[in-house]
Design an enzyme around this catalytic site. Structure first.
Site, mmCIF file in Angstrom:
data_model
loop_
_atom_site.group_PDB
_atom_site.id
_atom_site.type_symbol
_atom_site.label_atom_id
_atom_site.label_comp_id
_atom_site.label_asym_id
_atom_site.label_seq_id
_atom_site.Cartn_x
_atom_site.Cartn_y
_atom_site.Cartn_z
ATOM 1 N N GLY A 189 0.835 -1.208 0.000
ATOM 2 C CA GLY A 189 0.000 0.000 0.000
ATOM 3 C C GLY A 189 0.862 1.246 0.000
ATOM 4 N N GLY A 201 -2.920 -2.575 8.024
ATOM 5 C CA GLY A 201 -4.210 -2.576 7.320
ATOM 6 C C GLY A 201 -5.284 -3.291 8.121
ATOM 7 N NE ARG A 231 -5.467 7.358 17.492
ATOM 8 C CZ ARG A 231 -6.080 6.653 16.552
ATOM 9 N NH1 ARG A 231 -6.626 5.472 16.850
ATOM 10 N NH2 ARG A 231 -6.170 7.108 15.319
ATOM 11 C CG ASN A 285 -8.998 -6.688 4.286
ATOM 12 O OD1 ASN A 285 -8.084 -6.101 3.733
ATOM 13 N ND2 ASN A 285 -10.132 -6.098 4.627
ATOM 14 N N GLY A 289 -0.405 4.633 -1.034
ATOM 15 C CA GLY A 289 -1.507 5.229 -0.275
ATOM 16 C C GLY A 289 -1.012 6.280 0.710
ATOM 17 C CD GLN A 320 -0.097 -8.335 0.951
ATOM 18 O OE1 GLN A 320 -0.049 -8.005 2.136
ATOM 19 N NE2 GLN A 320 -0.369 -7.478 -0.016
ATOM 20 C CG ASP A 368 -5.194 1.576 19.114
ATOM 21 O OD1 ASP A 368 -6.075 2.288 18.629
ATOM 22 O OD2 ASP A 368 -4.765 0.546 18.547
ATOM 23 C CG HIS A 388 -6.459 -1.251 15.593
ATOM 24 N ND1 HIS A 388 -6.203 -0.067 16.223
ATOM 25 C CD2 HIS A 388 -6.808 -0.914 14.328
ATOM 26 C CE1 HIS A 388 -6.389 0.935 15.376
ATOM 27 N NE2 HIS A 388 -6.760 0.444 14.228
#
Ligand code: NAX
Length: 336
Positions: A12, A131, A163, A106, A15, A113, A160, A188
């Site tokens: 990704g 992801g 935070r 997913n 992105g 992967q 998290d 998560h």
């Protein structure tokens, strides 16, 4: 200076989080200023141009530590020789999508992967899944990599954790760098349990400091339940509301913290990471769940022996139950 560059695969990479990650990795913030890096950027065909653009900008930044950048749309090539794999690219939930659809989409990414990592990555590969749904995506990837030790697969709960540190710093008036031993338990997701019971601020007990500020232990519990826990657990939604787009730079920063500590060790207390459970704290073996962890000799170790009261037990069990449900759902879809 390392002789052989470390190969880092970023999925990704075209992105948003990829763009925020690449330049910090190339600047040496993840593996240190003595380690050269070779970047493998993996994208789906629609994302390749964006990754190629990022690669041009990496070249233009003339980072002394950047040995090479390659862009791939083939997982086998992208994971070839990979020492660190950052699995950022995922299928987002779109309108009308059921949870089963999301897990299936997913699974179609993280299974292959995991298999590509199994077949092509370096023997010392370390994997962090960013992801979403990150924990269960890591579970799927690990299940497809039977030759890679399970403890090399992790999912990101460091955002998290960070935070929670930031919220506590503001609540007790202590600089964030002096807050220690906070834990994110479980998934998560909104069910996660940010736990401050053993936390300290400049060496003082955080629960005691909160009780002194808020007027006792009952008021502290109410603040934790009504403010702190939901604020941390739902911070992603708050960022979307204010910023108009999901967390990007803070997610990249947390990813860098996670890998840096994993490789170079934790030195001041523990942190949080989702790792494959060995059954510690009653979390069923094999689930990828967040725990208090220390990194010793390049390996995450779950901090043992912490006391859990009934409140903590209940919260951890609720988040772990969600992980069990997700595992059952992906099993039913034939993804494990
Ligand atoms: P973007 O949509 O900006 O980027 C994702 C990129 O992944 C796209 O360029 C897409 O083409 C690519 N991609 C999709 N499937 C791929 C595949 N099979 N192989 C390689 N690349 C693929 O999303 P961004 O904002 O960068 O977020 C990425 C992921 O991080 C999302 O799943 C998001 O939910 C998750 N997050 C996880 C966090 C955590 O703490 N664990 C926090 C931040 C973020 O929400």
């Amino acid at each position: 200076m390392s002789v052989k560059p470390v190969t880092i695969t970023i999925t990704g990479a075209g992105g948003q989080i990829g763009y925020a990650l690449l330049f910090r990795i190339a600047a040496g913030e993840m593996l240190g200023s003595d380690t050269r890096v070779r970047l493998h950027l993996l994208e789906i065909p629609q994302g390749v141009r964006a990754a190629e653009g990022a690669a041009l900008e990496l070249h233009d930044s003339a980072f002394p530590l950047l040995a090479h950048v390659d862009v791939f749309d083939d997982a086998r090539a992208a994971f070839s020789g990979s020492n660190v794999a950052l699995l950022v690219g995922a299928r987002p939930r779109t309108a009308g999508m059921e949870r089963g659809d999301l897990l299936a989409a997913n699974g179609g990414i993280f299974g292959p992967q995991g298999a590509a990592i199994n077949a092509h990555a370096a023997d010392d590969v370390r994997v962090v899944v960013v992801g979403n749904p990150a924990n269960t995506n890591a579970l799927i990837a690990a299940a497809h990599a039977p030759d890679v030790p399970a403890d090399r697969f992790t999912a990101l709960t460091r955002l998290d954790h960070n935070r929670a540190l930031a919220q506590l710093s503001a609540a007790v008036g202590t600089p964030v760098g002096e807050i220690r031993d906070v834990t994110i338990w479980g998934n998560h997701s909104a069910t996660q349990f940010p736990d401050v019971e053993h936390a300290t601020a400049a060496g003082q007990s955080v629960p005691a400091l909160l009780a002194a500020r808020l007027g006792g232990t009952e008021a502290t519990r109410a603040w934790l339940v009504d403010h702190f826990i939901p604020r941390v657990a739902k911070r992603g939604a708050e960022i979307i509301e204010v910023r108009g787009s999901s967390s990007v730079a803070s997610a990249a920063s947390a990813t860098i913290d996670h890998v840096r500590d994993w490789v170079r060790g934790t030195s001041s207390g523990w942190t949080s990471a989702a790792v494959v459970s060995d059954g510690s704290y009653g979390v069923p073996e094999g689930l990828v769940s967040s725990f208090p962890v220390e990194s010793v000799d390049g390996q995450w170790r779950v901090v043992q022996g912490l006391s859990l009261d009934a409140f903590a037990r209940h919260r951890i069990d609720a988040s772990v139950a969600e992980l069990v449900d997700e595992r059952e759902a992906v099993r039913a879809l034939g993804l494990l």
